[in-house]
Design a protein around this motif. Structure first.
Motif, PDB file in Angstrom:
ATOM      1  N   HIS B  78      42.549  36.308  39.269  1.00 61.82           N
ATOM      2  CA  HIS B  78      42.440  35.221  40.262  1.00 61.82           C
ATOM      3  C   HIS B  78      43.816  34.613  40.539  1.00 61.82           C
ATOM      4  CE1 HIS B  78      38.286  35.830  39.518  1.00 61.82           C
ATOM      5  NE2 HIS B  78      38.099  34.910  38.595  1.00 61.82           N
ATOM      6  N   ARG B  79      44.579  34.410  39.480  1.00 62.91           N
ATOM      7  CA  ARG B  79      45.902  33.797  39.637  1.00 62.91           C
ATOM      8  C   ARG B  79      46.801  34.646  40.545  1.00 62.91           C
ATOM      9  NH1 ARG B  79      49.468  29.677  39.948  1.00 62.91           N
ATOM     10  NH2 ARG B  79      51.517  30.379  39.348  1.00 62.91           N
ATOM     11  N   GLU B  82      45.751  34.323  44.031  1.00 62.56           N
ATOM     12  CA  GLU B  82      46.145  32.997  44.514  1.00 62.56           C
ATOM     13  C   GLU B  82      47.600  32.984  44.999  1.00 62.56           C
ATOM     14  OE1 GLU B  82      45.828  30.067  41.393  1.00 62.56           O
ATOM     15  OE2 GLU B  82      46.686  28.471  42.622  1.00 62.56           O
ATOM     16  N   ILE B  83      48.491  33.660  44.281  1.00 65.23           N
ATOM     17  CA  ILE B  83      49.920  33.501  44.615  1.00 65.23           C
ATOM     18  C   ILE B  83      50.520  34.673  45.376  1.00 65.23           C
ATOM     19  CG2 ILE B  83      50.355  31.929  42.669  1.00 65.23           C
ATOM     20  CD1 ILE B  83      51.586  34.222  41.152  1.00 65.23           C
ATOM     21  N   ARG B  88      48.599  35.652  50.926  1.00 69.03           N
ATOM     22  CA  ARG B  88      48.778  34.317  51.518  1.00 69.03           C
ATOM     23  C   ARG B  88      49.048  34.418  53.002  1.00 69.03           C
ATOM     24  NH1 ARG B  88      50.673  30.496  46.761  1.00 69.03           N
ATOM     25  NH2 ARG B  88      50.363  28.884  48.286  1.00 69.03           N
ATOM     26  N   SER B  95      43.209  33.785  49.110  1.00 65.27           N
ATOM     27  CA  SER B  95      44.130  33.197  48.117  1.00 65.27           C
ATOM     28  C   SER B  95      43.703  31.789  47.769  1.00 65.27           C
ATOM     29  CB  SER B  95      45.555  33.076  48.652  1.00 65.27           C
ATOM     30  OG  SER B  95      45.999  34.258  49.138  1.00 65.27           O
ATOM     31  N   HIS B  96      43.353  31.040  48.807  1.00 67.34           N
ATOM     32  CA  HIS B  96      42.956  29.653  48.572  1.00 67.34           C
ATOM     33  C   HIS B  96      41.721  29.600  47.677  1.00 67.34           C
ATOM     34  CE1 HIS B  96      42.123  25.412  49.337  1.00 67.34           C
ATOM     35  NE2 HIS B  96      40.872  25.776  49.510  1.00 67.34           N
ATOM     36  N   ALA B  98      40.659  31.790  45.557  1.00 66.18           N
ATOM     37  CA  ALA B  98      40.998  32.199  44.179  1.00 66.18           C
ATOM     38  C   ALA B  98      41.575  31.015  43.406  1.00 66.18           C
ATOM     39  CB  ALA B  98      41.988  33.360  44.200  1.00 66.18           C
ATOM     40  N   GLY B  99      42.333  30.171  44.093  1.00 67.36           N
ATOM     41  CA  GLY B  99      42.927  28.998  43.454  1.00 67.36           C
ATOM     42  C   GLY B  99      41.926  27.892  43.157  1.00 67.36           C
ATOM     43  N   GLN B 100      40.709  28.033  43.684  1.00 66.50           N
ATOM     44  CA  GLN B 100      39.671  27.019  43.455  1.00 66.50           C
ATOM     45  C   GLN B 100      38.691  27.431  42.352  1.00 66.50           C
ATOM     46  OE1 GLN B 100      39.670  24.012  45.263  1.00 66.50           O
ATOM     47  NE2 GLN B 100      41.647  24.946  45.754  1.00 66.50           N
ATOM     48  N   ARG B 107      41.587  31.284  35.609  1.00 65.51           N
ATOM     49  CA  ARG B 107      42.257  32.091  36.633  1.00 65.51           C
ATOM     50  C   ARG B 107      43.282  33.052  36.032  1.00 65.51           C
ATOM     51  NH1 ARG B 107      41.867  26.949  39.312  1.00 65.51           N
ATOM     52  NH2 ARG B 107      44.093  26.445  39.097  1.00 65.51           N
ATOM     53  N   LEU B 125      34.449  33.681  45.066  1.00 69.10           N
ATOM     54  CA  LEU B 125      35.143  34.794  45.713  1.00 69.10           C
ATOM     55  C   LEU B 125      34.209  35.740  46.485  1.00 69.10           C
ATOM     56  CD1 LEU B 125      37.793  35.224  42.941  1.00 69.10           C
ATOM     57  CD2 LEU B 125      38.325  34.869  45.364  1.00 69.10           C
TER      58      LEU B 125
END
Ligand SMILES: Cc1cc2nc3c(=O)[nH]c(=O)nc-3n(C[C@H](O)[C@H](O)[C@H](O)COP(=O)(O)OP(=O)(O)OC[C@H]3O[C@@H](n4cnc5c(N)ncnc54)[C@H](O)[C@@H]3O)c2cc1C
Ligand code: FES
Ligand code: FES
Lengths: 167, 274
Positions: B78-79, B82-83, B88, B95-96, B98-100, B107, B125
């Motif tokens: 997930h991390r 996210e990045i 992105r 990505s957003h 995954a960050g939630q 993550r 997801l």
């Protein structure tokens, strides 16, 4: 695996959880078990530099990994900047959540060296504290991140090799 | 809490994982990040006889730009989702989302493929994959096949994957520049969504729901209403049409139905304003 810089090799049952391995086999009891249901973060350690909940990982999954526990942060008598920041800002009361909170905070600063207060709060959402109301914990992490508070040492750093702890 | 005993094997290739799975039959389970499976095993709600650790299949941890699509390895954490810069740029909704998911520790371990294969209606997801029109690649003893996200989630924690298949890749059409929104409603930090909505509006319009039935769901009536020219409010009013959301400590089914309409409206408005 490597724990706080020293190599460990044990034959373990597949179902042994990393947190039990660290506490009962390696003998490092600084890592606490709080909820045992992946929620509270008391069991947080660093796996290859990233925070993980050691109650939700098999020891076997961490085979070959580099693990850092709370015992591995200080260098001899010198506390890690994050530990100093927690002391400076009175960021603990009973201390039960503290080892996990400090490890999560180190990982947080590694990923966000200059976090806003909101980022600190969100970055620590996987760690529960029943005592402090979080205010001082957040202050401590912001203090650790602020330039000059803990000179010449980076509060998001993970020691390459620990010096003061024998396992 | 300690899981029931099991045998532990580590797969170093996809083929090895598939053959271990075929040999292990119904009692074998893949272990990716372990952040859905291990909690279940600790509660003894799952007790596989054989656990096949695929966490080291680093070949399946990647994000690849492939023309009009982005392909993501099932073992991507997930991390990393996210990045990742490609995601992105081309799939910011994914990505957003995954960050939630959960919290940073979760993550750092949980994988995109694990989240999809687990098929939990409360997970975030899968809804993003549904809204974005993802296609999954599964590899089994007789080779690989593609499964559309819309056909993948079949019942509570049940997916189109056969017991001897492994999910290897997630392929998603780029949604570069498309407006999107993710509405995750919960009461506590770190928590799962009581109801969630993932929406994207661009060349493709997709709306999907978290925790509104036995599986992650597409909000088909909303998508159809939008395609037919309905206003955001009219389309959102259809968000719970035909759905039987769960009742639990957090919310009654009626509350969830209402919440879904409110959140879909917010999502559509946000994705329009963006
Ligand atoms: C405290 C906590 C909070 C969480 N909060 C959220 C949240 O807010 N939102 C959310 O969406 N999720 C949440 N999760 C779940 C998290 O996202 C999991 O990581 C994810 O659902 C499963 O991924 P995993 O890699 O850990 O899978 P695992 O637990 O390893 O596997 C899950 C299941 O999928 C199967 N599987 C795994 N990989 C494959 C594959 N490649 N092919 C075929 N089968 C496979 C396994 O056999 C198993 O049945 C949370 C988890 C925890 C512990
Ligand atoms: S003991 Fe691991 S998260 Fe609480
Ligand atoms: S200081 Fe007591 S739980 Fe945090």
């Amino acid at each position: 695996m490597t724990v706080n810089g020293s190599a460990k090799e044990h034959e373990v049952e597949p179902r042994l959880l990393l947190v039990h391995y660290l506490r009962e086999v390696v003998g490092l009891t600084g890592t606490n078990i709080g909820c045992d249901t992946s929620s509270c973060g008391a069991c947080t350690v660093l796996l290859d530099g990233e925070s993980v909940k050691s109650c939700t990982l098999l020891a076997a999954q961490a085979d070959g990994a580099d693990i850092t526990t709370i015992e591995g942060l200080a260098s001899g008598d010198q506390m890690h900047p994050m530990q100093e920041a927690f002391r400076e800002k009175h960021a603990l009361q009973c201390g039960y959540c503290t080892p996990g909170m400090v490890m999560a905070a180190v990982s947080l600063l590694k990923e966000h060296p200059n976090p806003t207060e909101a980022e600190v709060r969100e970055g620590l959402e996987g760690n529960l504290c029943r005592c402090t109301g979080y205010h001082n914990i957040v202050q401590a992490v912001l203090y650790a991140a602020s330039p000059g508070s803990v000179p010449e040492r980076n509060a998001g750093s993970v020691p390459e090799r620990n010096l003061g702890v024998s396992a | 809490m300690i899981p029931a005993s099991f045998d532990y094997k580590r797969a170093s290739t996809v083929d090895e994982a598939v053959s271990l799975l075929s040999d292990g039959g119904e009692d074998a389970k893949l272990l990716a990040g372990g952040h859905s499976l291990l909690p279940l095993m600790k509660l003894r709600l799952a007790a596989p006889a054989l656990v096949i650790d695929i966490g080291r299949l680093r070949d399946l941890s990647f994000v690849r730009d492939s023309g009009d699509r982005v392909v993501i390895g099932a073992l991507t954490r997930h991390r990393d989702v996210e990045i990742d810069q490609t995601l992105r740029q081309h799939l910011p909704l994914l990505s957003h989302v995954a960050g939630q998911v959960g919290d940073p520790q979760v993550r750092h371990r949980g994988t995109l493929g694990g989240s999809i294969a687990h098929g939990d209606p409360a997970s975030d997801l899968p809804a993003a994959c549904l809204a974005l029109g993802a296609t999954f690649t599964a590899v089994g003893p007789s080779g690989s096949r593609q499964i559309d996200a819309t056909d993948f989630f079949q019942g509570f924690l049940e997916t189109a994957l056969a017991p001897d298949e492994i999910l290897t890749e997630i392929s998603i059409p780029k949604a570069t520049g498309a407006a999107w929104s993710f509405q995750k409603f919960n009461r506590r930090a770190q928590d799962w969504a009581i109801v969630g909505v993932a929406a994207v509006r661009g060349d493709r319009t997709g709306v999907a729901l978290v925790n509104m039935g036995p599986t992650p769901l597409r909000a088909t009536p909303v998508e159809e209403a939008l395609a037919g020219g309905a206003s955001d409010a009219e389309a959102a009013a259809r968000a719970a049409e035909g759905l039987e959301p769960p009742e639990d400590l957090n919310a009654s089914a009626e509350y969830r139905r209402h919440l879904a309409q409110v959140l879909v409206r917010r999502a559509l408005e946000q994705a329009r304003a963006a």
